[in-house]
Design a protein around this motif. Structure first.
Motif, PDB file in Angstrom:
ATOM      1  N   GLN A  95       8.946  31.472  62.113  1.00  0.00           N
ATOM      2  CA  GLN A  95       8.395  32.485  63.015  1.00  0.00           C
ATOM      3  C   GLN A  95       7.421  31.863  64.008  1.00  0.00           C
ATOM      4  OE1 GLN A  95       6.988  34.798  59.644  1.00  0.00           O
ATOM      5  NE2 GLN A  95       8.111  36.580  60.434  1.00  0.00           N
ATOM      6  N   ILE A  96       6.583  30.969  63.518  1.00  0.00           N
ATOM      7  CA  ILE A  96       5.629  30.296  64.398  1.00  0.00           C
ATOM      8  C   ILE A  96       6.382  29.509  65.467  1.00  0.00           C
ATOM      9  CG2 ILE A  96       3.863  28.488  64.497  1.00  0.00           C
ATOM     10  CD1 ILE A  96       3.007  29.488  61.641  1.00  0.00           C
ATOM     11  N   ALA A  97       7.419  28.784  65.055  1.00  0.00           N
ATOM     12  CA  ALA A  97       8.222  28.000  66.003  1.00  0.00           C
ATOM     13  C   ALA A  97       8.809  28.889  67.086  1.00  0.00           C
ATOM     14  CB  ALA A  97       9.333  27.262  65.252  1.00  0.00           C
ATOM     15  N   GLN A  98       9.322  30.034  66.684  1.00  0.00           N
ATOM     16  CA  GLN A  98       9.920  30.959  67.649  1.00  0.00           C
ATOM     17  C   GLN A  98       8.906  31.381  68.711  1.00  0.00           C
ATOM     18  OE1 GLN A  98      11.318  34.559  65.841  1.00  0.00           O
ATOM     19  NE2 GLN A  98      12.295  35.292  67.700  1.00  0.00           N
ATOM     20  N   HIS A  99       7.699  31.708  68.292  1.00  0.00           N
ATOM     21  CA  HIS A  99       6.668  32.140  69.237  1.00  0.00           C
ATOM     22  C   HIS A  99       6.149  30.999  70.103  1.00  0.00           C
ATOM     23  CE1 HIS A  99       6.355  36.284  67.994  1.00  0.00           C
ATOM     24  NE2 HIS A  99       6.396  35.886  66.739  1.00  0.00           N
ATOM     25  N   GLN A 100       6.256  29.770  69.615  1.00  0.00           N
ATOM     26  CA  GLN A 100       5.815  28.612  70.396  1.00  0.00           C
ATOM     27  C   GLN A 100       6.927  28.083  71.299  1.00  0.00           C
ATOM     28  OE1 GLN A 100       4.429  26.146  67.060  1.00  0.00           O
ATOM     29  NE2 GLN A 100       2.377  26.285  67.942  1.00  0.00           N
ATOM     30  N   GLY A 101       8.096  28.669  71.213  1.00  0.00           N
ATOM     31  CA  GLY A 101       9.215  28.216  72.030  1.00  0.00           C
ATOM     32  C   GLY A 101       9.848  26.939  71.492  1.00  0.00           C
ATOM     33  N   LEU A 102       9.681  26.701  70.200  1.00  0.00           N
ATOM     34  CA  LEU A 102      10.247  25.514  69.566  1.00  0.00           C
ATOM     35  C   LEU A 102      11.534  25.888  68.857  1.00  0.00           C
ATOM     36  CD1 LEU A 102       6.909  24.095  68.118  1.00  0.00           C
ATOM     37  CD2 LEU A 102       8.101  23.373  70.202  1.00  0.00           C
ATOM     38  N   ASN A 103      12.366  24.868  68.577  1.00  0.00           N
ATOM     39  CA  ASN A 103      13.688  25.135  68.023  1.00  0.00           C
ATOM     40  C   ASN A 103      13.762  25.186  66.506  1.00  0.00           C
ATOM     41  OD1 ASN A 103      14.902  25.310  70.569  1.00  0.00           O
ATOM     42  ND2 ASN A 103      15.117  23.100  70.688  1.00  0.00           N
ATOM     43  N   SER A 104      12.721  24.757  65.813  1.00  0.00           N
ATOM     44  CA  SER A 104      12.825  24.729  64.358  1.00  0.00           C
ATOM     45  C   SER A 104      11.458  24.838  63.694  1.00  0.00           C
ATOM     46  CB  SER A 104      13.495  23.421  63.899  1.00  0.00           C
ATOM     47  OG  SER A 104      12.631  22.321  64.131  1.00  0.00           O
ATOM     48  N   SER A 105      11.497  25.218  62.449  1.00  0.00           N
ATOM     49  CA  SER A 105      10.262  25.284  61.669  1.00  0.00           C
ATOM     50  C   SER A 105       9.673  23.886  61.520  1.00  0.00           C
ATOM     51  CB  SER A 105      10.528  25.908  60.301  1.00  0.00           C
ATOM     52  OG  SER A 105      11.512  25.185  59.601  1.00  0.00           O
ATOM     53  N   GLN A 106      10.540  22.888  61.407  1.00  0.00           N
ATOM     54  CA  GLN A 106      10.061  21.500  61.294  1.00  0.00           C
ATOM     55  C   GLN A 106       9.299  21.098  62.559  1.00  0.00           C
ATOM     56  OE1 GLN A 106      13.138  18.576  60.768  1.00  0.00           O
ATOM     57  NE2 GLN A 106      11.697  16.924  60.389  1.00  0.00           N
ATOM     58  N   ALA A 107       9.790  21.484  63.722  1.00  0.00           N
ATOM     59  CA  ALA A 107       9.118  21.150  64.980  1.00  0.00           C
ATOM     60  C   ALA A 107       7.732  21.794  65.040  1.00  0.00           C
ATOM     61  CB  ALA A 107       9.967  21.594  66.171  1.00  0.00           C
ATOM     62  N   ALA A 108       7.620  23.043  64.577  1.00  0.00           N
ATOM     63  CA  ALA A 108       6.315  23.723  64.590  1.00  0.00           C
ATOM     64  C   ALA A 108       5.346  23.047  63.631  1.00  0.00           C
ATOM     65  CB  ALA A 108       6.486  25.194  64.221  1.00  0.00           C
ATOM     66  N   SER A 109       5.831  22.700  62.461  1.00  0.00           N
ATOM     67  CA  SER A 109       4.980  22.030  61.475  1.00  0.00           C
ATOM     68  C   SER A 109       4.529  20.663  61.979  1.00  0.00           C
ATOM     69  CB  SER A 109       5.744  21.879  60.152  1.00  0.00           C
ATOM     70  OG  SER A 109       4.968  21.196  59.209  1.00  0.00           O
ATOM     71  N   GLN A 110       5.441  19.922  62.591  1.00  0.00           N
ATOM     72  CA  GLN A 110       5.096  18.605  63.133  1.00  0.00           C
ATOM     73  C   GLN A 110       4.104  18.723  64.279  1.00  0.00           C
ATOM     74  OE1 GLN A 110       8.965  17.025  64.030  1.00  0.00           O
ATOM     75  NE2 GLN A 110       9.184  16.096  61.999  1.00  0.00           N
ATOM     76  N   ARG A 111       4.266  19.736  65.113  1.00  0.00           N
ATOM     77  CA  ARG A 111       3.328  19.958  66.221  1.00  0.00           C
ATOM     78  C   ARG A 111       1.924  20.219  65.665  1.00  0.00           C
ATOM     79  NH1 ARG A 111       4.446  23.506  71.479  1.00  0.00           N
ATOM     80  NH2 ARG A 111       2.346  23.932  72.165  1.00  0.00           N
ATOM     81  N   TYR A 112       1.848  21.065  64.650  1.00  0.00           N
ATOM     82  CA  TYR A 112       0.564  21.362  64.020  1.00  0.00           C
ATOM     83  C   TYR A 112      -0.062  20.082  63.460  1.00  0.00           C
ATOM     84  CZ  TYR A 112      -2.734  23.073  60.547  1.00  0.00           C
ATOM     85  OH  TYR A 112      -3.862  23.273  59.787  1.00  0.00           O
ATOM     86  N   GLN A 113       0.732  19.258  62.808  1.00  0.00           N
ATOM     87  CA  GLN A 113       0.211  18.008  62.246  1.00  0.00           C
ATOM     88  C   GLN A 113      -0.290  17.065  63.343  1.00  0.00           C
ATOM     89  OE1 GLN A 113      -0.498  17.250  59.091  1.00  0.00           O
ATOM     90  NE2 GLN A 113       0.095  19.354  58.666  1.00  0.00           N
ATOM     91  N   ARG A 114       0.437  17.003  64.469  1.00  0.00           N
ATOM     92  CA  ARG A 114      -0.006  16.171  65.598  1.00  0.00           C
ATOM     93  C   ARG A 114      -1.335  16.677  66.156  1.00  0.00           C
ATOM     94  NH1 ARG A 114       5.435  16.285  66.857  1.00  0.00           N
ATOM     95  NH2 ARG A 114       5.139  17.887  68.436  1.00  0.00           N
ATOM     96  N   LEU A 115      -1.460  17.991  66.265  1.00  0.00           N
ATOM     97  CA  LEU A 115      -2.719  18.571  66.749  1.00  0.00           C
ATOM     98  C   LEU A 115      -3.869  18.231  65.811  1.00  0.00           C
ATOM     99  CD1 LEU A 115      -1.550  22.120  67.883  1.00  0.00           C
ATOM    100  CD2 LEU A 115      -2.356  20.279  69.368  1.00  0.00           C
TER     101      LEU A 115
END
Length: 127
Positions: A95-115
């Motif tokens: 759900q977070i990925a969808q709202h961030q315009g990302l393609n997958s839950s993994q991408a959202a989690s990785q983005r959070y970790q990078r931040l």
């Protein structure tokens, strides 16, 4: 996120309680700095009646450029806080990925970790 979705998000969030006038949060600082940069660009685009450029000086442009790193840091902090709140409210990474315009839950989690890594490096003075 499509343009129409961004408009709907702005309308939804505008309905929330207004911040106090003396708001000193990170969001308020980003808002103020973005406004200053917008004023600089508007002034830079203006021409006098004689067709000459405005009174914007290189030092003014340098001052605006100097605001971006702090704005990025504040935006990273805000995004991290919103993701933490999303997780606290039961949203999954998909759900977070969808709202961030990302393609997958993994991408959202990785983005959070990078931040989180970037913010920790800033805190430690590595960046």
């Amino acid at each position: 996120m499509p343009r129409d979705s961004r408009r709907q998000a702005r309308e939804r969030l505008s309905a929330l309680a207004q911040a106090p006038a003396d708001d000193t949060t990170a969001a308020r600082h980003v808002e103020q700095d973005a406004s200053l940069i917008g004023r600089l660009l508007a002034a830079a685009g203006e021409q006098s009646d004689h067709g000459q450029a405005s009174g914007v000086m290189p030092a003014d442009i340098g001052a605006a450029l100097g605001l971006f790193e702090d704005m990025r840091e504040q935006l990273d902090r805000l995004e991290t806080q919103v993701v933490i709140e999303a997780r606290r409210r039961g949203m999954d990474w998909r759900q977070i990925a969808q709202h961030q315009g990302l393609n997958s839950s993994q991408a959202a989690s990785q983005r959070y970790q990078r931040l989180m890594t970037r913010l920790e490096e800033i805190r430690q003075g590595v960046r």
